[in-house]
Scaffold this motif. Sequence first.
Motif, mmCIF file in Angstrom:
data_model
loop_
_atom_site.group_PDB
_atom_site.id
_atom_site.type_symbol
_atom_site.label_atom_id
_atom_site.label_comp_id
_atom_site.label_asym_id
_atom_site.label_seq_id
_atom_site.Cartn_x
_atom_site.Cartn_y
_atom_site.Cartn_z
ATOM 1 N N TYR A 123 -21.874 50.469 -21.619
ATOM 2 C CA TYR A 123 -21.804 51.525 -22.322
ATOM 3 C C TYR A 123 -23.218 51.951 -22.934
ATOM 4 O O TYR A 123 -23.703 53.021 -22.987
ATOM 5 N N ILE A 124 -24.070 50.974 -23.271
ATOM 6 C CA ILE A 124 -25.565 51.099 -23.322
ATOM 7 C C ILE A 124 -26.232 51.959 -22.305
ATOM 8 O O ILE A 124 -27.048 52.794 -22.652
ATOM 9 N N GLY A 125 -25.994 51.555 -21.112
ATOM 10 C CA GLY A 125 -26.534 52.351 -20.025
ATOM 11 C C GLY A 125 -26.017 53.721 -19.760
ATOM 12 O O GLY A 125 -26.919 54.369 -18.923
ATOM 13 N N SER A 126 -24.769 53.962 -20.132
ATOM 14 C CA SER A 126 -24.340 54.974 -19.745
ATOM 15 C C SER A 126 -24.168 56.307 -20.972
ATOM 16 O O SER A 126 -24.528 57.275 -20.593
ATOM 17 N N PHE A 127 -24.430 55.570 -21.968
ATOM 18 C CA PHE A 127 -24.271 56.846 -23.280
ATOM 19 C C PHE A 127 -25.773 56.691 -24.252
ATOM 20 O O PHE A 127 -25.694 55.519 -24.528
ATOM 21 N N ARG A 128 -26.425 57.535 -24.273
ATOM 22 C CA ARG A 128 -27.636 57.466 -25.007
ATOM 23 C C ARG A 128 -27.426 57.174 -26.545
ATOM 24 O O ARG A 128 -28.131 56.366 -27.238
ATOM 25 N N ILE A 180 -28.147 43.971 -17.965
ATOM 26 C CA ILE A 180 -26.952 44.706 -17.639
ATOM 27 C C ILE A 180 -27.117 46.358 -17.632
ATOM 28 O O ILE A 180 -26.725 47.239 -16.964
ATOM 29 N N SER A 181 -27.707 46.619 -18.811
ATOM 30 C CA SER A 181 -27.866 48.002 -19.295
ATOM 31 C C SER A 181 -29.021 48.683 -18.251
ATOM 32 O O SER A 181 -28.775 49.933 -17.736
ATOM 33 N N GLU A 182 -30.020 47.901 -17.833
ATOM 34 C CA GLU A 182 -30.781 48.391 -16.910
ATOM 35 C C GLU A 182 -30.347 48.472 -15.387
ATOM 36 O O GLU A 182 -30.531 49.404 -15.113
ATOM 37 N N ASN A 183 -29.258 47.543 -15.330
ATOM 38 C CA ASN A 183 -28.639 47.786 -13.733
ATOM 39 C C ASN A 183 -27.896 49.071 -14.043
ATOM 40 O O ASN A 183 -27.958 49.842 -12.858
ATOM 41 N N VAL A 184 -27.165 49.403 -15.094
ATOM 42 C CA VAL A 184 -26.713 50.700 -15.070
ATOM 43 C C VAL A 184 -27.215 51.717 -15.050
ATOM 44 O O VAL A 184 -26.977 52.618 -14.151
ATOM 45 N N ARG A 185 -28.475 51.844 -15.829
ATOM 46 C CA ARG A 185 -29.225 52.938 -15.368
ATOM 47 C C ARG A 185 -29.932 53.235 -14.233
ATOM 48 O O ARG A 185 -30.309 54.263 -13.935
ATOM 49 N N HIS A 186 -30.011 52.228 -13.394
ATOM 50 C CA HIS A 186 -30.621 52.344 -12.152
ATOM 51 C C HIS A 186 -29.437 53.020 -11.228
ATOM 52 O O HIS A 186 -30.015 53.252 -9.914
ATOM 53 N N ASN A 201 -13.474 62.869 -15.121
ATOM 54 C CA ASN A 201 -13.867 62.878 -16.538
ATOM 55 C C ASN A 201 -14.627 61.842 -16.800
ATOM 56 O O ASN A 201 -15.185 60.968 -15.941
ATOM 57 N N ARG A 202 -15.093 61.709 -18.142
ATOM 58 C CA ARG A 202 -15.863 60.762 -18.496
ATOM 59 C C ARG A 202 -15.605 59.375 -18.260
ATOM 60 O O ARG A 202 -16.460 58.231 -17.841
ATOM 61 N N GLY A 203 -14.392 59.025 -18.499
ATOM 62 C CA GLY A 203 -13.859 57.683 -18.386
ATOM 63 C C GLY A 203 -13.841 57.079 -16.621
ATOM 64 O O GLY A 203 -14.360 56.035 -16.396
ATOM 65 N N GLU A 204 -13.621 58.292 -16.174
ATOM 66 C CA GLU A 204 -13.613 57.673 -14.453
ATOM 67 C C GLU A 204 -15.042 57.678 -13.860
ATOM 68 O O GLU A 204 -15.237 56.884 -13.050
ATOM 69 N N ILE A 205 -15.969 58.553 -14.661
ATOM 70 C CA ILE A 205 -17.297 58.348 -14.106
ATOM 71 C C ILE A 205 -17.737 57.002 -14.490
ATOM 72 O O ILE A 205 -18.546 56.199 -13.453
ATOM 73 N N SER A 207 -16.194 54.276 -15.147
ATOM 74 C CA SER A 207 -15.377 53.243 -14.553
ATOM 75 C C SER A 207 -15.386 52.965 -12.964
ATOM 76 O O SER A 207 -15.372 52.139 -12.382
ATOM 77 N N ARG A 208 -15.350 54.234 -12.354
ATOM 78 C CA ARG A 208 -15.270 54.303 -10.872
ATOM 79 C C ARG A 208 -16.381 54.588 -10.282
ATOM 80 O O ARG A 208 -16.593 54.261 -9.128
ATOM 81 N N VAL A 209 -17.376 55.074 -10.768
ATOM 82 C CA VAL A 209 -18.727 55.418 -10.300
ATOM 83 C C VAL A 209 -19.883 54.527 -10.659
ATOM 84 O O VAL A 209 -20.495 53.613 -10.232
ATOM 85 N N ILE A 210 -20.065 54.581 -11.991
ATOM 86 C CA ILE A 210 -21.358 53.770 -12.572
ATOM 87 C C ILE A 210 -20.994 52.390 -12.311
ATOM 88 O O ILE A 210 -21.912 51.682 -11.853
ATOM 89 N N PHE A 211 -19.936 51.769 -12.842
ATOM 90 C CA PHE A 211 -19.696 50.404 -12.779
ATOM 91 C C PHE A 211 -19.743 49.880 -11.467
ATOM 92 O O PHE A 211 -20.300 48.827 -11.148
ATOM 93 N N ARG A 212 -18.837 50.753 -10.426
ATOM 94 C CA ARG A 212 -18.918 50.254 -8.953
ATOM 95 C C ARG A 212 -20.348 50.122 -8.601
ATOM 96 O O ARG A 212 -20.571 49.349 -7.491
ATOM 97 N N SER A 213 -20.974 51.269 -8.810
ATOM 98 C CA SER A 213 -22.344 51.042 -8.140
ATOM 99 C C SER A 213 -23.303 50.197 -8.608
ATOM 100 O O SER A 213 -24.194 49.448 -7.966
ATOM 101 N N ALA A 214 -23.095 49.978 -9.957
ATOM 102 C CA ALA A 214 -23.843 48.807 -10.566
ATOM 103 C C ALA A 214 -23.588 47.452 -10.254
ATOM 104 O O ALA A 214 -24.207 46.371 -10.527
ATOM 105 N N LEU A 215 -22.201 47.215 -9.960
ATOM 106 C CA LEU A 215 -21.714 45.952 -9.798
ATOM 107 C C LEU A 215 -22.386 44.949 -9.029
ATOM 108 O O LEU A 215 -22.698 43.788 -9.389
ATOM 109 N N PRO A 216 -23.157 45.266 -7.883
ATOM 110 C CA PRO A 216 -23.978 44.475 -7.213
ATOM 111 C C PRO A 216 -24.817 43.730 -7.922
ATOM 112 O O PRO A 216 -25.269 42.515 -8.001
ATOM 113 N N ASP A 217 -25.563 44.635 -8.511
ATOM 114 C CA ASP A 217 -26.780 44.198 -9.361
ATOM 115 C C ASP A 217 -26.427 43.430 -10.544
ATOM 116 O O ASP A 217 -27.033 42.448 -11.353
ATOM 117 N N ILE A 218 -25.139 43.763 -11.315
ATOM 118 C CA ILE A 218 -24.639 43.033 -12.289
ATOM 119 C C ILE A 218 -24.436 41.531 -11.962
ATOM 120 O O ILE A 218 -24.463 40.718 -12.554
#
Length: 293
Positions: A123-128, A180-186, A201-205, A207-218
């Motif tokens: 959430y820190i990496g997703s919402f200002r 982890i917040s840096e991983n999300v921002r990348h 919607n916001r929740g899908e973005i 959980s399904r886009v940002i989290f999955r994309s950042a998961l290898p770095d996490i």
Amino acid sequence: MSAIRETSLTPTPAALATAPSAGKATRPVAKGDGLWAVRGDLPRWQYVSIALFSFLLMLGSWWGLSDSGWVPQLFLPSPPQVVHRLAQWYGQGNLINDTQISIFRVTAGFVLSAAMAIPLGLYIGSFRPVQAFFEPMVEFARYLPAVAFVPLVLLWVGIGEGAKISIIWIGTFFQMVLMISENVRHVPAAQIEAAQTMGANRGEIVSRVIFRSALPDIVDTLRVTLGWAWTYLVVAEMVAANSGLGYAILQAQRFLQTGKIFGGILLIGTIGLIMDQLFRLLHRRAFPWLHRA
């Protein structure tokens, strides 16, 4: 929802076959550079050989220096003396118990940190606004030495297992949140924009886009911070402990049992290395497209 499911960041075998560069950065290698190519590849057998050589070199240097007489063996015992001490430790029946309780404390503190840091970092990496609220506070907290919290932890949590786990949590949680917040921002903005274009919607973005994309770095971040959890073990076992590898090392210091101190340190390093390799194996199994040559 179905459109977002189709944009899953896990590529299918067909997609990989048609797009060989997807999910993996291209790494141009200059001809003739061989082993010393910048960011070049290295065959597995060569990597393992070099790694084994480094360990053997360290062991040989240690053994040679210990036997040279330049340093008293009271302060630098030889590898056979350390092995003998470990055998004595095992023979006394304490080694297995100390190892098990230390693994439990590190694992409990690390899992607790990860369970709290992953959603907060996401959430820190997703919402200002969330970043503005938490990040300065976490940045401040990560510079606070975990050792300084020992008296407070004793007052707040008592002298049980909770105190040791709390010290390991303090030593890892704040660093983990920021990484982890840096991983999300990348995560590339193009992926988020594509999901928005398809009506996510916001929740899908998140959980399904940002989290999955950042998961290898996490997962890589968790692997790095697991090492930090082990470094705080000795500090944690200063807190009214009567068992554990860190406790045994501190007890050995009182009686100048340097062989046992070396044995405990090497044992912690070995367990940490095994856990690190397990995380690497998990990364390779979970994200195979990132490791294909």
